[in-house]
Design an enzyme around this catalytic site. Sequence first.
Site, PDB file in Angstrom:
ATOM      1  CD  GLU A   1      28.634   6.534 -96.007  1.00  0.00           C
ATOM      2  OE1 GLU A   1      29.287   6.836 -97.004  1.00  0.00           O
ATOM      3  OE2 GLU A   1      27.811   5.428 -95.713  1.00  0.00           O
TER       4      GLU A   1
ATOM      5  CB  CYS B   1      18.993   1.825 -96.728  1.00  0.00           C
ATOM      6  SG  CYS B   1      20.692   2.366 -96.893  1.00  0.00           S
TER       7      CYS B   1
ATOM      8  CG  HIS C   1      23.866   4.057 -94.458  1.00  0.00           C
ATOM      9  ND1 HIS C   1      24.272   2.972 -95.442  1.00  0.00           N
ATOM     10  CD2 HIS C   1      24.909   4.770 -94.464  1.00  0.00           C
ATOM     11  CE1 HIS C   1      25.433   3.318 -95.715  1.00  0.00           C
ATOM     12  NE2 HIS C   1      25.960   4.341 -95.584  1.00  0.00           N
TER      13      HIS C   1
ATOM     14  CB  CYS D   1      24.297  -3.798 -99.167  1.00  0.00           C
ATOM     15  SG  CYS D   1      24.057  -2.531-100.434  1.00  0.00           S
TER      16      CYS D   1
ATOM     17  CG  ASP E   1      27.121  -1.852 -96.950  1.00  0.00           C
ATOM     18  OD1 ASP E   1      26.111  -2.019 -97.751  1.00  0.00           O
ATOM     19  OD2 ASP E   1      27.254  -0.937 -96.272  1.00  0.00           O
ATOM     20  CB  SER E   2      27.673  -0.148-100.793  1.00  0.00           C
ATOM     21  OG  SER E   2      26.740   0.567 -99.861  1.00  0.00           O
TER      22      SER E   2
HETATM   23  N1  DGL Z   1      23.911   0.291 -97.256  1.00  0.00           N
HETATM   24  C1  DGL Z   1      23.175   0.432 -98.758  1.00  0.00           C
HETATM   25  C2  DGL Z   1      21.911  -0.244 -98.694  1.00  0.00           C
HETATM   26  O1  DGL Z   1      21.468  -1.003 -97.546  1.00  0.00           O
HETATM   27  C3  DGL Z   1      22.857   1.631 -99.160  1.00  0.00           C
HETATM   28  C4  DGL Z   1      23.987   2.547 -99.337  1.00  0.00           C
HETATM   29  C5  DGL Z   1      24.437   2.877-100.760  1.00  0.00           C
HETATM   30  O2  DGL Z   1      23.784   3.418-101.635  1.00  0.00           O
HETATM   31  O3  DGL Z   1      25.472   2.147-101.298  1.00  0.00           O
HETATM   32  O4  DGL Z   1      21.190  -0.231 -99.441  1.00  0.00           O
END
Ligand code: DGL
Length: 264
Positions: A153, A185, A187, A72, A9-10
Amino acid sequence: MERPIGIFDSGIGGLTVAKAISRHLPNERFIYFGDTAHLPYGDKSKEAIQRYAKGISKFLLANNCKTIVIACNTASAVSYEYLRDKYAGTIPIINVIDPIIETVVANGTHKKIGLIATKATIQSGVYQEKMKRRNPDITMKVLRTPLLAPMIEEGFSKDKISKTVIENYLSNPIFEGIDSLILGCTHYVLIKDEINNFFDGKVTLYDSTDIMAHKMIEVFESENLLSSKKSGDNHFYVSDITEGFQESTSRFYGDNIRLELLKI
Ligand code: DGL
Protein backbone atom coordinates in the site's frame (compact mmCIF):
# COMPACT_ATOMS: atom_id res chain seq x y z
CA MET A 1 -31.69 -0.74 -15.33
CA GLU A 2 -29.51 -3.78 -14.75
CA ARG A 3 -28.58 -4.38 -11.12
CA PRO A 4 -24.95 -3.80 -10.06
CA ILE A 5 -22.54 -6.18 -8.35
CA GLY A 6 -21.48 -5.14 -4.84
CA ILE A 7 -17.81 -5.63 -4.05
CA PHE A 8 -16.11 -4.82 -0.77
CA ASP A 9 -12.70 -4.97 0.87
CA SER A 10 -10.98 -3.46 3.87
CA GLY A 11 -9.46 -0.90 1.53
CA ILE A 12 -8.09 -0.76 -1.97
CA GLY A 13 -6.60 -4.27 -2.26
CA GLY A 14 -9.93 -5.61 -3.48
CA LEU A 15 -9.60 -3.37 -6.53
CA THR A 16 -7.46 -6.18 -8.01
CA VAL A 17 -10.54 -8.41 -7.84
CA ALA A 18 -12.83 -5.66 -9.16
CA LYS A 19 -10.49 -5.17 -12.10
CA ALA A 20 -10.54 -8.88 -12.98
CA ILE A 21 -14.34 -8.88 -12.81
CA SER A 22 -14.56 -5.84 -15.08
CA ARG A 23 -12.17 -7.48 -17.55
CA HIS A 24 -14.03 -10.78 -17.74
CA LEU A 25 -17.55 -9.36 -17.34
CA PRO A 26 -17.51 -6.06 -19.27
CA ASN A 27 -21.31 -5.79 -19.26
CA GLU A 28 -21.47 -5.64 -15.50
CA ARG A 29 -21.59 -2.48 -13.45
CA PHE A 30 -20.36 -2.54 -9.88
CA ILE A 31 -20.36 -0.64 -6.65
CA TYR A 32 -17.06 -1.00 -4.80
CA PHE A 33 -16.73 -0.20 -1.12
CA GLY A 34 -13.29 0.03 0.50
CA ASP A 35 -13.52 0.29 4.27
CA THR A 36 -10.40 2.45 4.55
CA ALA A 37 -11.54 3.91 7.90
CA HIS A 38 -11.14 0.47 9.48
CA LEU A 39 -8.07 -0.74 7.59
CA PRO A 40 -6.27 -3.07 8.18
CA TYR A 41 -8.78 -5.86 8.87
CA GLY A 42 -5.86 -8.26 9.34
CA ASP A 43 -5.26 -7.01 12.87
CA LYS A 44 -8.91 -6.73 13.94
CA SER A 45 -11.06 -9.12 15.95
CA LYS A 46 -13.63 -11.37 14.33
CA GLU A 47 -16.45 -9.44 16.01
CA ALA A 48 -15.25 -6.10 14.66
CA ILE A 49 -14.82 -7.41 11.09
CA GLN A 50 -18.27 -9.02 11.17
CA ARG A 51 -19.78 -5.73 12.31
CA TYR A 52 -18.09 -3.82 9.47
CA ALA A 53 -19.07 -6.49 6.93
CA LYS A 54 -22.69 -6.34 8.07
CA GLY A 55 -22.84 -2.54 7.69
CA ILE A 56 -21.28 -2.63 4.23
CA SER A 57 -23.56 -5.44 3.07
CA LYS A 58 -26.59 -3.51 4.25
CA PHE A 59 -25.44 -0.54 2.17
CA LEU A 60 -24.83 -2.70 -0.93
CA LEU A 61 -28.22 -4.38 -0.60
CA ALA A 62 -29.92 -1.02 -0.19
CA ASN A 63 -28.32 -0.08 -3.51
CA ASN A 64 -30.00 -3.00 -5.21
CA CYS A 65 -26.85 -5.11 -5.72
CA LYS A 66 -27.58 -8.52 -7.21
CA THR A 67 -24.68 -10.20 -5.44
CA ILE A 68 -22.03 -9.35 -2.87
CA VAL A 69 -18.40 -10.21 -3.49
CA ILE A 70 -16.21 -10.22 -0.40
CA ALA A 71 -13.01 -9.17 -2.18
CA CYS A 72 -10.90 -9.57 0.94
CA ASN A 73 -9.46 -12.79 2.31
CA THR A 74 -9.62 -11.58 5.89
CA ALA A 75 -13.30 -10.63 5.68
CA SER A 76 -14.01 -13.84 3.76
CA ALA A 77 -12.32 -15.88 6.49
CA VAL A 78 -14.23 -14.41 9.40
CA SER A 79 -17.49 -13.05 8.03
CA TYR A 80 -18.53 -15.15 5.02
CA GLU A 81 -20.61 -17.75 6.91
CA TYR A 82 -22.11 -15.01 9.01
CA LEU A 83 -23.21 -12.97 5.95
CA ARG A 84 -24.32 -16.05 4.01
CA ASP A 85 -26.63 -17.11 6.85
CA LYS A 86 -27.85 -13.58 7.49
CA TYR A 87 -28.78 -13.00 3.86
CA ALA A 88 -29.81 -16.56 3.00
CA GLY A 89 -32.49 -16.62 0.32
CA THR A 90 -31.86 -13.03 -0.82
CA ILE A 91 -28.73 -12.68 -2.97
CA PRO A 92 -25.60 -14.80 -3.52
CA ILE A 93 -22.64 -13.92 -1.30
CA ILE A 94 -19.32 -14.88 -2.84
CA ASN A 95 -16.08 -15.14 -0.89
CA VAL A 96 -12.53 -15.27 -2.25
CA ILE A 97 -11.42 -18.39 -0.39
CA ASP A 98 -13.67 -21.17 -1.76
CA PRO A 99 -12.91 -20.50 -5.46
CA ILE A 100 -9.15 -20.70 -4.78
CA ILE A 101 -9.50 -23.94 -2.82
CA GLU A 102 -11.70 -25.42 -5.57
CA THR A 103 -9.15 -24.45 -8.25
CA VAL A 104 -6.19 -25.86 -6.31
CA VAL A 105 -7.97 -29.14 -5.65
CA ALA A 106 -9.21 -29.40 -9.26
CA ASN A 107 -5.62 -29.08 -10.46
CA GLY A 108 -5.06 -32.52 -8.96
CA THR A 109 -1.25 -32.41 -8.91
CA HIS A 110 -0.48 -30.46 -5.76
CA LYS A 111 0.83 -32.26 -2.68
CA LYS A 112 2.37 -29.51 -0.55
CA ILE A 113 0.91 -26.05 -0.74
CA GLY A 114 1.91 -22.84 1.03
CA LEU A 115 -0.34 -20.00 2.14
CA ILE A 116 0.65 -16.43 2.96
CA ALA A 117 -2.00 -14.13 4.42
CA THR A 118 -2.83 -11.66 7.17
CA LYS A 119 -2.76 -12.61 10.85
CA ALA A 120 -6.55 -12.82 11.07
CA THR A 121 -6.84 -15.05 7.98
CA ILE A 122 -4.18 -17.49 9.19
CA GLN A 123 -5.53 -17.48 12.73
CA SER A 124 -9.07 -18.24 11.56
CA GLY A 125 -7.84 -21.60 10.22
CA VAL A 126 -10.43 -21.35 7.44
CA TYR A 127 -8.09 -22.10 4.53
CA GLN A 128 -6.53 -25.03 6.41
CA GLU A 129 -9.93 -26.45 7.35
CA LYS A 130 -11.48 -26.08 3.89
CA MET A 131 -8.47 -27.61 2.17
CA LYS A 132 -8.43 -30.56 4.55
CA ARG A 133 -12.13 -31.18 4.00
CA ARG A 134 -11.74 -31.09 0.20
CA ASN A 135 -8.52 -33.05 -0.03
CA PRO A 136 -6.93 -34.39 3.15
CA ASP A 137 -3.86 -35.57 1.17
CA ILE A 138 -2.71 -32.01 0.48
CA THR A 139 -0.32 -30.71 3.15
CA MET A 140 -0.71 -27.03 3.88
CA LYS A 141 2.04 -24.80 5.25
CA VAL A 142 0.83 -21.42 6.44
CA LEU A 143 2.61 -18.20 7.32
CA ARG A 144 1.27 -14.87 8.51
CA THR A 145 2.90 -12.08 6.53
CA PRO A 146 1.59 -8.86 8.12
CA LEU A 147 4.23 -6.57 6.62
CA LEU A 148 3.23 -7.27 3.03
CA ALA A 149 -0.12 -5.45 2.76
CA PRO A 150 1.11 -2.14 4.31
CA MET A 151 4.35 -2.41 2.32
CA ILE A 152 2.42 -2.73 -0.95
CA GLU A 153 0.00 0.00 0.00
CA GLU A 154 2.91 2.34 0.69
CA GLY A 155 4.12 1.73 -2.85
CA PHE A 156 7.00 -0.64 -2.16
CA SER A 157 7.18 -3.22 -4.92
CA LYS A 158 9.87 -4.20 -7.41
CA ASP A 159 12.50 -2.52 -5.21
CA LYS A 160 15.09 -3.35 -2.56
CA ILE A 161 12.65 -3.13 0.34
CA SER A 162 10.04 -5.43 -1.19
CA LYS A 163 12.75 -7.88 -2.30
CA THR A 164 14.15 -8.08 1.24
CA VAL A 165 10.76 -8.50 2.92
CA ILE A 166 9.56 -11.08 0.39
CA GLU A 167 12.79 -13.08 0.66
CA ASN A 168 12.67 -12.93 4.40
CA TYR A 169 9.17 -14.40 4.54
CA LEU A 170 9.41 -16.91 1.71
CA SER A 171 12.75 -18.37 2.73
CA ASN A 172 11.05 -19.68 5.87
CA PRO A 173 11.98 -23.41 6.10
CA ILE A 174 8.28 -24.40 6.27
CA PHE A 175 8.03 -23.55 2.56
CA GLU A 176 10.80 -25.94 1.52
CA GLY A 177 9.51 -28.27 -1.18
CA ILE A 178 6.14 -26.57 -1.76
CA ASP A 179 4.74 -27.06 -5.27
CA SER A 180 2.26 -24.16 -5.07
CA LEU A 181 1.53 -21.06 -3.03
CA ILE A 182 -1.75 -19.28 -2.36
CA LEU A 183 -1.49 -15.49 -2.26
CA GLY A 184 -4.12 -15.23 0.47
CA CYS A 185 -4.56 -11.47 0.45
CA THR A 186 -5.91 -9.37 -2.39
CA HIS A 187 -2.94 -6.97 -2.11
CA TYR A 188 -0.38 -9.64 -2.96
CA VAL A 189 -1.31 -9.68 -6.65
CA LEU A 190 0.89 -6.59 -6.96
CA ILE A 191 3.98 -8.53 -5.92
CA LYS A 192 3.13 -11.73 -7.78
CA ASP A 193 6.02 -11.33 -10.25
CA GLU A 194 8.51 -10.87 -7.44
CA ILE A 195 7.19 -13.96 -5.66
CA ASN A 196 7.41 -15.87 -8.92
CA ASN A 197 11.03 -14.74 -9.33
CA PHE A 198 11.84 -15.82 -5.81
CA PHE A 199 10.75 -19.36 -6.68
CA ASP A 200 12.35 -19.20 -10.18
CA GLY A 201 8.91 -19.86 -11.64
CA LYS A 202 8.89 -23.39 -10.17
CA VAL A 203 5.99 -22.92 -7.76
CA THR A 204 2.42 -22.46 -9.05
CA LEU A 205 0.89 -19.27 -7.67
CA TYR A 206 -2.82 -18.86 -6.97
CA ASP A 207 -4.53 -15.51 -6.41
CA SER A 208 -8.10 -14.29 -6.44
CA THR A 209 -8.24 -12.28 -9.67
CA ASP A 210 -9.09 -14.48 -12.69
CA ILE A 211 -10.26 -17.29 -10.42
CA MET A 212 -12.85 -14.97 -8.88
CA ALA A 213 -14.02 -13.65 -12.23
CA HIS A 214 -14.55 -17.23 -13.45
CA LYS A 215 -16.48 -18.01 -10.30
CA MET A 216 -18.72 -14.99 -10.92
CA ILE A 217 -19.44 -16.13 -14.47
CA GLU A 218 -20.36 -19.59 -13.16
CA VAL A 219 -22.68 -18.19 -10.48
CA PHE A 220 -24.29 -15.63 -12.80
CA GLU A 221 -24.91 -18.22 -15.48
CA SER A 222 -26.51 -20.65 -13.07
CA GLU A 223 -28.60 -17.96 -11.33
CA ASN A 224 -29.47 -16.17 -14.55
CA LEU A 225 -27.93 -12.92 -13.35
CA LEU A 226 -25.74 -11.92 -16.31
CA SER A 227 -26.30 -8.38 -17.60
CA SER A 228 -26.75 -7.94 -21.32
CA LYS A 229 -25.22 -4.47 -21.39
CA LYS A 230 -23.48 -2.09 -19.03
CA SER A 231 -26.08 0.23 -17.58
CA GLY A 232 -23.97 2.99 -15.98
CA ASP A 233 -20.66 3.82 -14.39
CA ASN A 234 -18.90 1.88 -11.68
CA HIS A 235 -18.67 3.60 -8.31
CA PHE A 236 -15.76 3.40 -5.90
CA TYR A 237 -16.66 4.39 -2.36
CA VAL A 238 -14.32 4.52 0.62
CA SER A 239 -15.10 5.18 4.28
CA ASP A 240 -12.08 7.46 4.68
CA ILE A 241 -10.21 9.28 1.97
CA THR A 242 -6.60 10.45 1.84
CA GLU A 243 -4.30 11.50 -0.97
CA GLY A 244 -2.36 8.29 -0.42
CA PHE A 245 -5.41 6.10 -1.09
CA GLN A 246 -6.31 8.11 -4.17
CA GLU A 247 -2.75 7.84 -5.50
CA SER A 248 -2.56 4.09 -4.91
CA THR A 249 -5.77 3.27 -6.77
CA SER A 250 -4.19 3.29 -10.21
CA ARG A 251 -1.59 0.73 -9.09
CA PHE A 252 -4.32 -1.59 -7.82
CA TYR A 253 -6.91 -1.00 -10.52
CA GLY A 254 -4.72 -0.24 -13.51
CA ASP A 255 -6.72 2.85 -14.55
CA ASN A 256 -7.28 6.16 -12.88
CA ILE A 257 -10.44 6.07 -10.86
CA ARG A 258 -12.06 8.56 -8.56
CA LEU A 259 -12.74 7.55 -4.97
CA GLU A 260 -15.89 8.90 -3.34
CA LEU A 261 -16.15 9.35 0.40
CA LEU A 262 -19.08 7.60 2.03
CA LYS A 263 -19.54 7.13 5.75
CA ILE A 264 -21.90 4.30 6.50
N1 DGL B 1 -7.10 -7.08 1.48
C1 DGL B 1 -7.07 -7.81 2.73
C2 DGL B 1 -7.11 -9.33 2.48
O1 DGL B 1 -7.30 -9.79 1.36
C3 DGL B 1 -5.88 -7.53 3.61
C4 DGL B 1 -5.65 -6.15 4.09
C5 DGL B 1 -6.08 -5.91 5.51
O2 DGL B 1 -5.45 -6.42 6.47
O3 DGL B 1 -7.04 -5.18 5.69
O4 DGL B 1 -6.98 -10.09 3.41
